[in-house]
Scaffold this motif. Sequence first.
Motif, PDB file in Angstrom:
ATOM      1  N   LYS A 173      -2.290  45.171 -11.412  1.00  0.00           N
ATOM      2  CA  LYS A 173      -2.514  46.553 -10.984  1.00  0.00           C
ATOM      3  C   LYS A 173      -1.966  46.679  -9.576  1.00  0.00           C
ATOM      4  CE  LYS A 173      -6.707  47.411 -13.671  1.00  0.00           C
ATOM      5  NZ  LYS A 173      -8.131  47.808 -13.618  1.00  0.00           N
ATOM      6  N   LYS A 174      -1.398  47.822  -9.248  1.00  0.00           N
ATOM      7  CA  LYS A 174      -0.864  47.996  -7.895  1.00  0.00           C
ATOM      8  C   LYS A 174      -1.990  47.894  -6.873  1.00  0.00           C
ATOM      9  CE  LYS A 174       2.636  50.378  -6.658  1.00  0.00           C
ATOM     10  NZ  LYS A 174       3.579  51.452  -6.332  1.00  0.00           N
ATOM     11  N   PHE A 175      -1.618  47.483  -5.679  1.00  0.00           N
ATOM     12  CA  PHE A 175      -2.568  47.279  -4.588  1.00  0.00           C
ATOM     13  C   PHE A 175      -3.202  48.625  -4.247  1.00  0.00           C
ATOM     14  CE2 PHE A 175      -2.999  44.113  -0.919  1.00  0.00           C
ATOM     15  CZ  PHE A 175      -4.233  44.603  -0.572  1.00  0.00           C
ATOM     16  N   HIS A 176      -4.413  48.814  -4.725  1.00  0.00           N
ATOM     17  CA  HIS A 176      -5.106  50.090  -4.564  1.00  0.00           C
ATOM     18  C   HIS A 176      -5.520  50.291  -3.112  1.00  0.00           C
ATOM     19  CE1 HIS A 176      -8.155  53.241  -5.145  1.00  0.00           C
ATOM     20  NE2 HIS A 176      -7.558  53.485  -6.283  1.00  0.00           N
ATOM     21  N   ILE A 177      -5.548  51.542  -2.673  1.00  0.00           N
ATOM     22  CA  ILE A 177      -5.891  51.865  -1.289  1.00  0.00           C
ATOM     23  C   ILE A 177      -7.298  51.382  -0.951  1.00  0.00           C
ATOM     24  CG2 ILE A 177      -6.691  54.198  -1.900  1.00  0.00           C
ATOM     25  CD1 ILE A 177      -5.033  52.994   1.379  1.00  0.00           C
ATOM     26  N   GLY A 178      -8.154  51.263  -1.979  1.00  0.00           N
ATOM     27  CA  GLY A 178      -9.509  50.778  -1.741  1.00  0.00           C
ATOM     28  C   GLY A 178      -9.549  49.359  -1.201  1.00  0.00           C
ATOM     29  N   HIS A 179      -8.459  48.602  -1.415  1.00  0.00           N
ATOM     30  CA  HIS A 179      -8.408  47.224  -0.930  1.00  0.00           C
ATOM     31  C   HIS A 179      -7.978  47.136   0.537  1.00  0.00           C
ATOM     32  CE1 HIS A 179      -8.012  46.510  -5.375  1.00  0.00           C
ATOM     33  NE2 HIS A 179      -8.985  45.682  -5.054  1.00  0.00           N
ATOM     34  N   LEU A 180      -7.521  48.260   1.109  1.00  0.00           N
ATOM     35  CA  LEU A 180      -7.082  48.227   2.509  1.00  0.00           C
ATOM     36  C   LEU A 180      -8.227  47.806   3.420  1.00  0.00           C
ATOM     37  CD1 LEU A 180      -5.068  48.769   4.815  1.00  0.00           C
ATOM     38  CD2 LEU A 180      -5.808  51.152   4.798  1.00  0.00           C
ATOM     39  N   ARG A 181      -9.390  48.417   3.236  1.00  0.00           N
ATOM     40  CA  ARG A 181     -10.526  48.104   4.121  1.00  0.00           C
ATOM     41  C   ARG A 181     -10.958  46.651   3.966  1.00  0.00           C
ATOM     42  NH1 ARG A 181     -15.197  52.199   5.650  1.00  0.00           N
ATOM     43  NH2 ARG A 181     -14.663  51.417   7.706  1.00  0.00           N
ATOM     44  N   SER A 182     -11.042  46.181   2.728  1.00  0.00           N
ATOM     45  CA  SER A 182     -11.428  44.784   2.510  1.00  0.00           C
ATOM     46  C   SER A 182     -10.448  43.849   3.205  1.00  0.00           C
ATOM     47  CB  SER A 182     -11.467  44.464   1.011  1.00  0.00           C
ATOM     48  OG  SER A 182     -11.727  43.090   0.813  1.00  0.00           O
ATOM     49  N   THR A 183      -9.158  44.197   3.141  1.00  0.00           N
ATOM     50  CA  THR A 183      -8.122  43.335   3.719  1.00  0.00           C
ATOM     51  C   THR A 183      -8.211  43.285   5.239  1.00  0.00           C
ATOM     52  OG1 THR A 183      -6.655  43.889   1.871  1.00  0.00           O
ATOM     53  CG2 THR A 183      -5.634  42.896   3.810  1.00  0.00           C
ATOM     54  N   ILE A 184      -8.304  44.445   5.884  1.00  0.00           N
ATOM     55  CA  ILE A 184      -8.293  44.436   7.353  1.00  0.00           C
ATOM     56  C   ILE A 184      -9.644  44.013   7.934  1.00  0.00           C
ATOM     57  CG2 ILE A 184      -6.407  46.108   7.522  1.00  0.00           C
ATOM     58  CD1 ILE A 184      -8.412  48.284   8.203  1.00  0.00           C
ATOM     59  N   VAL A 185     -10.742  44.321   7.229  1.00  0.00           N
ATOM     60  CA  VAL A 185     -12.064  43.887   7.714  1.00  0.00           C
ATOM     61  C   VAL A 185     -12.192  42.367   7.572  1.00  0.00           C
ATOM     62  CG1 VAL A 185     -14.556  43.983   7.320  1.00  0.00           C
ATOM     63  CG2 VAL A 185     -13.217  46.091   7.286  1.00  0.00           C
ATOM     64  N   GLY A 186     -11.791  41.847   6.415  1.00  0.00           N
ATOM     65  CA  GLY A 186     -11.842  40.400   6.207  1.00  0.00           C
ATOM     66  C   GLY A 186     -10.952  39.660   7.193  1.00  0.00           C
TER      67      GLY A 186
END
Length: 585
Positions: A135-148
């Motif tokens: 699945k394409k990198f959903h915008i919902g994963h942006l926060r998880s990525t930058i917070v992590g």
Amino acid sequence: MGLLAPCLLSKVLDLPPENLIKSISAVPVSKKRHVADFQLSIASVTEDGSSNCLAQDLQLQAQKIAERLRCDAVVSEISAGQGTVNFTINRELLAKTVLQQVLKDGSEYGVKSELFSTVPRQKAVIEFSSPNIAKKFHIGHLRSTIVGNFIANLKVALGHEVTRINYLGDWGMQFGLLGVGFQQFGDTEKLKSSPLQHLFEVYVQINKAAEDENTKKLAKDFFRKLEEHDEQTLSLWKQFRDFSIEEYIRIYKRLGVHFDEYSGESLYQEKSQEVLKMLENKGLLQKTTKGTGIVDLSEKKDLSSFSTVMRSDGTSLYITRDLAAAIDRMNKHSWDTMIYVTDKSQSNHFQHLFQILKLMGYDWAERCQHVSFGLVQGMKTRRGEVIFLEDVLNEVRSRMLQNMASAKTTKEIENPMETAEKVGLAALIIQDFRGLLSSDYQFSWDRALQSRGDTGVFLQYTHARLHSLEQMHGNEQLTDVNVACLQEPDAISVLQHLLRYDEVLYRSSQDLQPKHIVSYLLTLSHLAAMAHKTLPVKGSAPELAQVQHGVVTGLEAARGILEEQSVRALPTQWCNHLGEHAPAG
């Protein structure tokens, strides 16, 4: 903090010096009035504390303690505040000590504070980003990525050993559906050239057909073959996974993010069966009338709260694979803390996960932590509602390029696309990190990309401008700083603010919230902007350049924690694109 040695107070208060370290703090800078440098909180050093002490009692105690203390070569003024004793440091000593400390410690400024002297170095495993394969990198994963990424950077900066894990959603019934879809609508060439886009299109098409009973049966058969390790089916799944990871790595590179491990649910398909056997052996696994496996989590064991861990056909679920992954990671990494970074809708899942691990006898479950975050609302591109992260990255780069091109002053830079992307990314991160992570927030392109005010663009501008001044006027280290010329209020305000960084860092290390560091950086940038007007480096004593160099170092020490992408890579000329005048504080 070292300027105000706790041992000077320990005799008066009859307390060990180490008990005073966290009771003494730097006073926040005020634009409106002169403030002291340090304050001692009376409530934190009294036995009954602030909960039982009345304000007038604390005030009275503060006055009594202030009267018993004497000024010396270090402390030039002592006064009682609202439940505090305030200390003003000899101005020349303040300037000399702070500058020497910042320049000596460099990127480790703040980390060497006595606040961290009792904090043990640990092994931390951090799971973040974790998109679903195919699945394409959903915008919902942006926060998880930058917070992590922020939490990992923070831990590394504080000397901890960190393992960054991207736990991919690469198993489950959706792969049965996708496999059937690819057999019907797939194109091998498109899969190679644009895997995530093509698989997304295939997934949309097969979902439309999924209401058909025959399609559902084919999907179940495909996934059953996958679980049985059928060679042809497994080969197709592996292509989906490998191509997807390649594209994810490309996007992570744009974000300035890396991982130590790409893990996934598929790795724990067999081990999850071992977990089910363990649960059964410990008497924790119960069967419902439909044959599903559950674990009772209620205190009274009445099934008022339970977690489903097995389907009726005996196959595992997401939580079962998470249990297997947690146990495997402890065996592999012997971690001291494990942090999961996901949105707050998964809070119940992680609560169940930790409870089951504890019931299984794993005491280390108490050292597992779920860092949750809220939703980003209103993020749209010019074409409409945004779905995919790459669209956001392209949009922020496009808008930043447009802002740079429309500025009154222009100056050629070597790679405007790269510069626009870096500045735009900082804008996204700062807007996201300004508030409490658990809160939802309304996204605004205009607000995020403003060159004035509390934005990432302003932060980047400040950094680039200071570096530009360094290049023009030299940034060589002075062996002996003449601090007599650093007594202007704006210089003192900058130095006072630099004093606070270790406390800000410590606070972020305790609650894992980036907002403390963001607020600190933005205030430092505003103070630097004011100092630019009253303390021009050009034509002044070289010591003024040392203040500026100290601010640059202080900015970089904190900035590096928010994102790995080094701000030093930004061309200093780009700040000319923001207009002729510096953003005001």
